[in-house]
Design an enzyme around this catalytic site. Sequence first.
Site, mmCIF file in Angstrom:
data_model
loop_
_atom_site.group_PDB
_atom_site.id
_atom_site.type_symbol
_atom_site.label_atom_id
_atom_site.label_comp_id
_atom_site.label_asym_id
_atom_site.label_seq_id
_atom_site.Cartn_x
_atom_site.Cartn_y
_atom_site.Cartn_z
ATOM 1 N NE ARG A 60 33.502 48.356 68.463
ATOM 2 C CZ ARG A 60 34.643 49.031 68.322
ATOM 3 N NH1 ARG A 60 35.796 48.464 68.570
ATOM 4 N NH2 ARG A 60 34.611 50.283 67.920
ATOM 5 C CE1 TYR A 61 28.672 47.652 70.101
ATOM 6 C CE2 TYR A 61 29.269 49.083 68.281
ATOM 7 C CZ TYR A 61 29.178 48.846 69.635
ATOM 8 O OH TYR A 61 29.615 49.788 70.516
ATOM 9 N NE ARG A 84 24.442 47.482 66.048
ATOM 10 C CZ ARG A 84 24.607 47.414 67.353
ATOM 11 N NH1 ARG A 84 24.877 48.489 68.046
ATOM 12 N NH2 ARG A 84 24.531 46.259 67.989
ATOM 13 C CB CYS A 142 35.705 67.308 59.258
ATOM 14 S SG CYS A 142 35.820 65.576 59.671
ATOM 15 C CB CYS A 151 35.892 68.497 66.756
ATOM 16 S SG CYS A 151 34.633 68.684 65.483
ATOM 17 C CB CYS A 203 38.352 64.499 66.322
ATOM 18 S SG CYS A 203 37.895 63.245 65.119
ATOM 19 N NE ARG A 222 35.940 56.960 63.671
ATOM 20 C CZ ARG A 222 34.619 57.102 63.536
ATOM 21 N NH1 ARG A 222 34.132 58.034 62.738
ATOM 22 N NH2 ARG A 222 33.795 56.301 64.190
ATOM 23 C CG ASP A 277 35.370 58.128 72.350
ATOM 24 O OD1 ASP A 277 34.679 57.527 73.195
ATOM 25 O OD2 ASP A 277 35.024 58.288 71.159
ATOM 26 C CG ASP A 316 32.260 53.606 71.865
ATOM 27 O OD1 ASP A 316 32.274 52.372 72.005
ATOM 28 O OD2 ASP A 316 31.907 54.191 70.828
ATOM 29 C CE LYS A 329 28.225 54.496 70.914
ATOM 30 N NZ LYS A 329 27.668 54.382 69.578
HETATM 31 S S1 SF4 Z 1 34.418 64.986 65.586
HETATM 32 FE FE1 SF4 Z 1 36.111 64.397 64.179
HETATM 33 S S2 SF4 Z 1 35.095 63.344 62.523
HETATM 34 FE FE2 SF4 Z 1 33.503 64.485 63.587
HETATM 35 S S3 SF4 Z 1 33.382 66.468 62.521
HETATM 36 FE FE3 SF4 Z 1 34.796 66.738 64.213
HETATM 37 S S4 SF4 Z 1 36.827 66.340 63.346
HETATM 38 FE FE4 SF4 Z 1 35.317 65.497 61.913
#
Ligand code: SF4
Length: 345
Positions: free
Chosen positions: A89-90, A93, A102, A106, A109, A111, A271, A308, A315
Site C-alpha cells: 500500500r505504502y 513498504r 497465533c 486476540c 484482532c 485480521r 481498528d 489506521d 496510518k
Molecule cells: S492481534 Fe491478531 S494477528 Fe496479532 S497475535 Fe492477536 S490474533 Fe494474532
Amino acid sequence: MQNRLTDPFELKKYISISESEEKDFDRLEKFFSFGVTPYYLSLIEKENPNCPIRLQVVPRNDELQHAEYEKLDPLAEDENMPVKGLTHRYPDRALWYLSHHCAVFCRFCTRKRKVGSSFETPISEDRENALSYLRSHSEIKEVILSGGDPLSLSDDRLIEIIRSLKNISHINHIRIHTRYPVTLPFRITKEFSEKLKEFFPIFLVTHFNHSRECTDDAKKAIENLVKHGGVIVLNQSVLLKGINDSIDELAKLNYSLVNMGVKPYYLHQCDEVFGSKHFKVSIEKGIELMKQLRGFHSGITIPNYVIDLTGGGGKIPLPTDYLKKTDTLSYEFENFKGKKFNILK
Ligand code: SF4
C-alpha cells in the site's frame, strides 16, 4: 503450543465463566476462533470478570454486535494485495503475511477474517510468488513480516525467508511483527535470537497492551532478543476500553516496557473490525490521554498515537495540537501545563 486451550467451554476449569458468557460460545466460534496458551491463561485473575488479560482473550457476546461502520477487512489489506499474502500500500513498504496462526487469538484482532484459518496459510508457492514480487519492485525498502504471527513458523523456515530477503539488494531492513513475547515468551529462545544476529539490524515490533503482561518471562524473551540477537525491539499497543484507557495504566505500561528494553512505538486507535465496538475508546479521549502523558513522563516512554484509516487510507498521527496560533512574525505554543509561549519566526 500443543497445550493451548482451543475449546472455550474448557475455560471454566481455570477461571470463573458465567452461564450468560458461555451461552454464545458456539456462535462466537463461527466468527473467530478461540485459543490461549497456558502461560497467558495463567495471567488471568480467576474471579475478576474485568481482568484486562481476560478481556483480550475470552470471547464475549458483544462481539456478535456489528456496528454499521465496522468491516471484515477494515484496512482494505486484501484490496491492495498484488500477490497472495502480500499487501503493498505504502510506496516503500510491503507487508507479508507468513502465517495465519497465533499463540493466542486476540478478540480485537484486525485480521480475524483469516487468522486461525488453515485455508489462509501461505504455501511454498505463495512464498515464492511474494519473493518474486519483492525482487522485481526496487521501490520497496522495508518488508514487514506479519500474520497471524510469523513466529508461528519454525526457526529454520523463518531464517530461510529472512536470508532470501537480505539477498535482495534494494531491501534496506526487515521488521518482524509478533505477539509471542507477550503470549508465549518461551518461543523467544537464546538460540533463535542468536540466529537473528547475522541479519542485523532486525526490528521487532511486539504488542503489549497492559503492564501485567510485562512479566519476568516476557523480560527474559526481550533480553534474549536484545542481548543475543542485537534486535531492536519496539512495541505497538492498541487503545482498548477497560484494558488500558486510563492515564495510570498507560504510564505504567510504557514505563514497564522501557524497563524491559522495549521502546513504545505506537498507540493505535482500535481498528473498526467486525465486533470490536465494545473495545472502542473515543479519539477525543485518546488525545486527552496523550496530552496527559507527554511532558509529564519521560519522552522515551511516549508512543505515537495513530489511527489506521478504515477503507485503506493508511496510518496517520492523531493531533495533540501544541501549536495554537501562527502569524507572520511568530508562533504561539501551549506547553504540557497549558502555559502559552511565543516563538519568533
Ligand atoms: S492481534 Fe491478531 S494477528 Fe496479532 S497475535 Fe492477536 S490474533 Fe494474532
